[in-house]
Write a protein that holds these residues in place. Structure first.
Motif: not given
Length: 208
Positions: A149-160
């Motif tokens: 499936g699709t994984i959205i990692n909101q913590s992977a990029n410190p600049s969001a």
């Protein structure tokens, strides 16, 4: 038959002890080289499983069940097929867990969205990933579902980038409001200067 049974139980107990020792050795060896807790657990089990299988094989041989012992050792026969079909989902989750550990798309503490479920990653197991959502609910998602499936990692990029909407009455001055909001955002240490924050008029409603 009782002496054979007693001997077989004794041999199995000894091999279970050796399997426990092998599990600890494998875990310590993995912890020195791997940071992923799921991979550490998998390596520990890989150290222990061959010892258990060898002990089971010897127990069956001592009990006179050589045919069954050879079937287990060879991995053939109806029993193996039945167990294989019954454990299909378990094996899928297990191997999907190994692949996820190798890819490492997220770690414990990350905020992720998987299959429409958003939460903080609490634990990674050979069966699935445990998330804790904003309401404190524990959500267990199977590894096979995650891997495909699709994984959205909101913590992977410190600049969001974070978007929020500010309703504004028609009588208010848009340019003045925009300047006030942008000045306030620039005083926050969490807001980046590059790219700088922006404020745009998106829509006019009937009840402005």
């Amino acid at each position: 038959f009782f002496p054979y049974l007693l001997s077989a139980l004794l041999v199995m107990a000894i091999f279970l002890f050796f399997a426990s020792v092998a599990n600890k050795i494998g875990r310590r060896a993995a912890q020195r080289r791997l940071r992923n807790p799921l991979m550490v657990e998998i390596v520990a089990k890989l150290f222990a499983v061959p010892v258990i299988l060898l002990g089971l094989y010897l127990v069956l041989r001592m009990s006179g069940l050589t045919g069954i012992a050879m079937t287990i050792l060879g991995g053939t026969g109806a029993i193996g097929l039945i167990v294989g079909f019954a454990a299909k989902n378990i094996l899928e989750n297990y191997f999907s867990g190994i692949m996820l550990s190798m890819r490492n798309p997220y770690k414990v503490g990350d905020i992720v969205t998987i299959g429409g479920n958003t939460g903080v990653v609490q634990k990674l197991t050979t069966r699935g990933t445990i998330l804790v959502d904003a309401n404190g609910n524990h959500i267990i998602i199977p590894n096979s579902t995650i891997y495909g499936g699709t994984i959205i990692n909101q913590s992977a990029n410190p600049s969001a980038r974070v978007n929020f909407y500010l309703p504004l009455a028609y009588k208010e001055n848009i340019k003045e409001t925009r300047d006030i909001v942008l000045r306030g955002l620039k005083t926050l240490t969490e807001v980046l200067t590059t790219p700088e924050p922006a404020m745009l008029v998106e829509d006019f409603t009937e009840t402005g």
